[in-house]
Motif scaffolding. Structure first.
Motif, PDB file in Angstrom:
ATOM      1  N   PRO A   1      -5.291   5.554  -5.464  1.00 23.03           N
ATOM      2  CA  PRO A   1      -6.069   5.161  -4.289  1.00 23.03           C
ATOM      3  C   PRO A   1      -6.095   3.650  -4.090  1.00 23.03           C
ATOM      4  O   PRO A   1      -6.136   2.882  -5.061  1.00 23.03           O
ATOM      5  CB  PRO A   1      -7.471   5.700  -4.603  1.00 23.03           C
ATOM      6  CG  PRO A   1      -7.213   6.854  -5.512  1.00 23.03           C
ATOM      7  CD  PRO A   1      -6.039   6.448  -6.356  1.00 23.03           C
ATOM      8  N   VAL A   2      -6.082   3.209  -2.834  1.00 26.36           N
ATOM      9  CA  VAL A   2      -6.025   1.788  -2.512  1.00 26.36           C
ATOM     10  C   VAL A   2      -7.205   1.019  -3.102  1.00 26.36           C
ATOM     11  O   VAL A   2      -7.070  -0.156  -3.478  1.00 26.36           O
ATOM     12  CB  VAL A   2      -5.990   1.614  -0.971  1.00 26.36           C
ATOM     13  CG1 VAL A   2      -6.142   0.144  -0.596  1.00 26.36           C
ATOM     14  CG2 VAL A   2      -4.702   2.171  -0.407  1.00 26.36           C
ATOM     15  N   ILE A   3      -8.336   1.679  -3.217  1.00 27.69           N
ATOM     16  CA  ILE A   3      -9.540   0.994  -3.672  1.00 27.69           C
ATOM     17  C   ILE A   3      -9.497   0.645  -5.163  1.00 27.69           C
ATOM     18  O   ILE A   3     -10.175  -0.282  -5.612  1.00 27.69           O
ATOM     19  CB  ILE A   3     -10.782   1.871  -3.376  1.00 27.69           C
ATOM     20  CG1 ILE A   3     -12.065   1.049  -3.518  1.00 27.69           C
ATOM     21  CG2 ILE A   3     -10.811   3.086  -4.306  1.00 27.69           C
ATOM     22  CD1 ILE A   3     -12.221  -0.028  -2.492  1.00 27.69           C
ATOM     23  N   VAL A   4      -8.681   1.373  -5.947  1.00 29.35           N
ATOM     24  CA  VAL A   4      -8.654   1.167  -7.407  1.00 29.35           C
ATOM     25  C   VAL A   4      -8.201  -0.239  -7.800  1.00 29.35           C
ATOM     26  O   VAL A   4      -8.871  -0.912  -8.596  1.00 29.35           O
ATOM     27  CB  VAL A   4      -7.785   2.236  -8.090  1.00 29.35           C
ATOM     28  CG1 VAL A   4      -7.623   1.928  -9.583  1.00 29.35           C
ATOM     29  CG2 VAL A   4      -8.393   3.623  -7.902  1.00 29.35           C
ATOM     30  N   PRO A   5      -7.060  -0.736  -7.295  1.00 24.42           N
ATOM     31  CA  PRO A   5      -6.664  -2.113  -7.648  1.00 24.42           C
ATOM     32  C   PRO A   5      -7.708  -3.140  -7.220  1.00 24.42           C
ATOM     33  O   PRO A   5      -7.940  -4.126  -7.925  1.00 24.42           O
ATOM     34  CB  PRO A   5      -5.345  -2.313  -6.890  1.00 24.42           C
ATOM     35  CG  PRO A   5      -4.820  -0.936  -6.677  1.00 24.42           C
ATOM     36  CD  PRO A   5      -6.027  -0.086  -6.453  1.00 24.42           C
TER      37      PRO A   5
ATOM     38  N   PHE B   1       0.810  -1.213   0.000  1.00 25.76           N
ATOM     39  CA  PHE B   1       0.000   0.000   0.000  1.00 25.76           C
ATOM     40  C   PHE B   1       0.850   1.273   0.000  1.00 25.76           C
ATOM     41  O   PHE B   1       0.501   2.269  -0.630  1.00 25.76           O
ATOM     42  CB  PHE B   1      -0.945   0.013   1.196  1.00 25.76           C
ATOM     43  CG  PHE B   1      -2.116  -0.934   1.068  1.00 25.76           C
ATOM     44  CD1 PHE B   1      -2.337  -1.628  -0.120  1.00 25.76           C
ATOM     45  CD2 PHE B   1      -2.989  -1.137   2.122  1.00 25.76           C
ATOM     46  CE1 PHE B   1      -3.405  -2.506  -0.249  1.00 25.76           C
ATOM     47  CE2 PHE B   1      -4.060  -2.002   2.004  1.00 25.76           C
ATOM     48  CZ  PHE B   1      -4.264  -2.694   0.821  1.00 25.76           C
ATOM     49  N   ALA B   2       1.958   1.245   0.706  1.00 24.51           N
ATOM     50  CA  ALA B   2       2.807   2.431   0.805  1.00 24.51           C
ATOM     51  C   ALA B   2       3.429   2.805  -0.539  1.00 24.51           C
ATOM     52  O   ALA B   2       3.801   3.958  -0.759  1.00 24.51           O
ATOM     53  CB  ALA B   2       3.904   2.199   1.840  1.00 24.51           C
ATOM     54  N   SER B   3       3.531   1.833  -1.446  1.00 21.49           N
ATOM     55  CA  SER B   3       4.151   2.082  -2.753  1.00 21.49           C
ATOM     56  C   SER B   3       3.149   2.487  -3.831  1.00 21.49           C
ATOM     57  O   SER B   3       3.542   2.857  -4.934  1.00 21.49           O
ATOM     58  CB  SER B   3       4.902   0.822  -3.225  1.00 21.49           C
ATOM     59  OG  SER B   3       5.862   0.415  -2.270  1.00 21.49           O
TER      60      SER B   3
ATOM     61  N   LEU C   1     -10.480  -3.078  -9.730  1.00 24.07           N
ATOM     62  CA  LEU C   1     -10.014  -3.659 -10.987  1.00 24.07           C
ATOM     63  C   LEU C   1     -10.025  -5.189 -10.912  1.00 24.07           C
ATOM     64  O   LEU C   1     -10.483  -5.862 -11.845  1.00 24.07           O
ATOM     65  CB  LEU C   1      -8.606  -3.158 -11.310  1.00 24.07           C
ATOM     66  CG  LEU C   1      -7.965  -3.727 -12.581  1.00 24.07           C
ATOM     67  CD1 LEU C   1      -8.800  -3.383 -13.809  1.00 24.07           C
ATOM     68  CD2 LEU C   1      -6.535  -3.212 -12.747  1.00 24.07           C
ATOM     69  N   MET C   2      -9.522  -5.730  -9.817  1.00 24.96           N
ATOM     70  CA  MET C   2      -9.513  -7.183  -9.653  1.00 24.96           C
ATOM     71  C   MET C   2     -10.927  -7.737  -9.599  1.00 24.96           C
ATOM     72  O   MET C   2     -11.217  -8.818 -10.135  1.00 24.96           O
ATOM     73  CB  MET C   2      -8.727  -7.563  -8.398  1.00 24.96           C
ATOM     74  CG  MET C   2      -7.227  -7.388  -8.535  1.00 24.96           C
ATOM     75  SD  MET C   2      -6.294  -8.005  -7.113  1.00 24.96           S
ATOM     76  CE  MET C   2      -6.595  -6.688  -5.925  1.00 24.96           C
ATOM     77  N   PHE C   3     -11.834  -6.996  -8.969  1.00 23.90           N
ATOM     78  CA  PHE C   3     -13.232  -7.429  -8.885  1.00 23.90           C
ATOM     79  C   PHE C   3     -13.857  -7.484 -10.277  1.00 23.90           C
ATOM     80  O   PHE C   3     -14.553  -8.443 -10.621  1.00 23.90           O
ATOM     81  CB  PHE C   3     -14.006  -6.473  -7.984  1.00 23.90           C
ATOM     82  CG  PHE C   3     -15.435  -6.880  -7.752  1.00 23.90           C
ATOM     83  CD1 PHE C   3     -15.736  -7.947  -6.918  1.00 23.90           C
ATOM     84  CD2 PHE C   3     -16.469  -6.205  -8.373  1.00 23.90           C
ATOM     85  CE1 PHE C   3     -17.058  -8.337  -6.705  1.00 23.90           C
ATOM     86  CE2 PHE C   3     -17.787  -6.583  -8.169  1.00 23.90           C
ATOM     87  CZ  PHE C   3     -18.077  -7.645  -7.337  1.00 23.90           C
ATOM     88  N   VAL C   4     -13.600  -6.467 -11.085  1.00 21.02           N
ATOM     89  CA  VAL C   4     -14.127  -6.442 -12.453  1.00 21.02           C
ATOM     90  C   VAL C   4     -13.537  -7.582 -13.279  1.00 21.02           C
ATOM     91  O   VAL C   4     -14.235  -8.232 -14.072  1.00 21.02           O
ATOM     92  CB  VAL C   4     -13.832  -5.087 -13.122  1.00 21.02           C
ATOM     93  CG1 VAL C   4     -14.160  -5.137 -14.607  1.00 21.02           C
ATOM     94  CG2 VAL C   4     -14.624  -3.970 -12.450  1.00 21.02           C
ATOM     95  N   MET C   5     -12.233  -7.852 -13.084  1.00 23.57           N
ATOM     96  CA  MET C   5     -11.579  -8.902 -13.857  1.00 23.57           C
ATOM     97  C   MET C   5     -12.112 -10.287 -13.509  1.00 23.57           C
ATOM     98  O   MET C   5     -12.015 -11.212 -14.329  1.00 23.57           O
ATOM     99  CB  MET C   5     -10.065  -8.842 -13.651  1.00 23.57           C
ATOM    100  CG  MET C   5      -9.398  -7.619 -14.261  1.00 23.57           C
ATOM    101  SD  MET C   5      -9.779  -7.395 -16.025  1.00 23.57           S
ATOM    102  CE  MET C   5      -9.003  -8.845 -16.734  1.00 23.57           C
TER     103      MET C   5
END
Length: 227
Positions: free
Chosen positions: A193-197, A187-189, A200-204
Motif C-alpha cells: 500500500p502507498v501509505i506504508v512507505p 507508485f505504479a511499481s 515508515l519514513m515518518f517513523v524514521m
C-alpha cells in the motif's frame, strides 16, 4: 515594587500566558489540518484543497518560449542562480509565517505546548510548542525552518532543541509534499500500500532525531552545559 513581589507575580503571569481555552484548540486543529496535507486531495471534496498550504502557496508560471522553465531559467551558475532560487522561496515563507502568526494569536502555540509536550518531551526532549514547526515541515521545509528560527529568536527553545528539531525536519524534509509529487512516479511499481512507505519514513524521522538527542546528551554534552 519589591523583588519579592516581582518573583511572586512572575508565576502568575507565566500561568496566564500559557492558559489554553477552546479557541486555542480550534486554532491548533486548523493549523495542523492546513499544514499537514490533510486537505490536499480529498476524494469527492476537491474544494477542501483551497484550505491547504501547498494549494495556497501555488506555483510560478512558465516562461512563454522556454518550455518548463520558470523565471529562474536554466543553466544559471553561482551567486546569481542562488539569489534567484532564494527569491523563489520568499512567497511561501512569507505566507507560512503570516498564517502561523494568525494562529499563534488565537492560541495555537499554547494548545500545542499543552497537548504535545507529553509526547515530544519524553521522545525527543523538546517542548510541545515546537510541534507546529515539525508539522509545518511535513509540507514546507522553508516554513518549518523559519518557524524554528522564530522560536529560537524568541528564546522559547534552546540550541540543543534546534539541533534535535533540525534532525527531525531534514530527515525526509517536506515529506508529504515530496512523497506525493516526486515519489508518485514510483507508485505504479509498489507491491505494498502507498501509505506504508510514508509511515515508515515518518517513523524514521523520530528514529533519527532520537539518535541525535542521544549523541548530544553524551558525546557533546559539555557543549550545552550552560543551557
Amino acid at each position: 515594587m519589591s523583588d519579592t513581589q516581582i518573583s511572586e507575580d512572575k508565576p502568575a503571569v507565566e500561568a496566564e500566558e500559557w492558559k489554553v481555552g477552546k479557541g486555542a484548540y480550534i486554532a491548533l486543529v486548523a493549523v495542523i489540518l492546513m499544514f499537514s496535507g490533510a486537505f490536499l486531495k480529498v476524494g469527492g471534496m476537491p474544494w477542501l484543497g483551497a484550505f491547504d498550504f501547498t494549494t495556497l502557496g501555488g506555483a510560478f508560471g512558465t516562461m512563454k518560449n522556454s518550455g518548463t522553465d520558470t523565471f529562474i531559467g536554466s543553466g544559471g551558475l553561482s551567486a546569481k542562480a542562488g539569489f534567484l532560487f532564494a527569491l523563489s522561496l520568499v512567497p511561501t515563507v512569507m505566507l507560512a509565517l503570516g498564517l502561523l502568526e494568525i494562529f499563534t494569536h488565537y492560541g495555537a502555540i499554547r494548545a500545542a505546548h499543552k497537548l504535545l509536550t507529553p509526547l515530544l518531551k519524553p521522545i525527543l526532549g523538546i517542548p510541545g510548542h515546537t510541534g507546529l514547526a515539525l508539522i509545518t515541515d511535513l509540507q514546507s521545509t522553508d516554513a518549518g525552518a523559519a518557524l524554528s528560527k522564530e522560536l529560537f529568536d524568541s528564546k522559547r527553545i534552546t540550541r540543543k532543541d534546534v539541533v534535535i528539531m533540525g534532525a527531525w525536519q531534514y530527515s525526509g524534509a517536506g515529506l508529504i509534499n515530496n512523497y506525493f509529487t516526486i515519489g508518485s512516479a514510483m507508485f505504479a511499481s509498489l507491491t505494498i500500500p502507498v501509505i506504508v512507505p510514508l509511515l515508515l519514513m515518518f517513523v524514521m524521522k523520530f528514529v533519527g532525531a532520537v539518535f541525535v538527542r542521544f549523541v548530544l546528551s553524551t558525546v557533546y554534552k559539555r557543549d550545552f552545559d550552560n543551557e
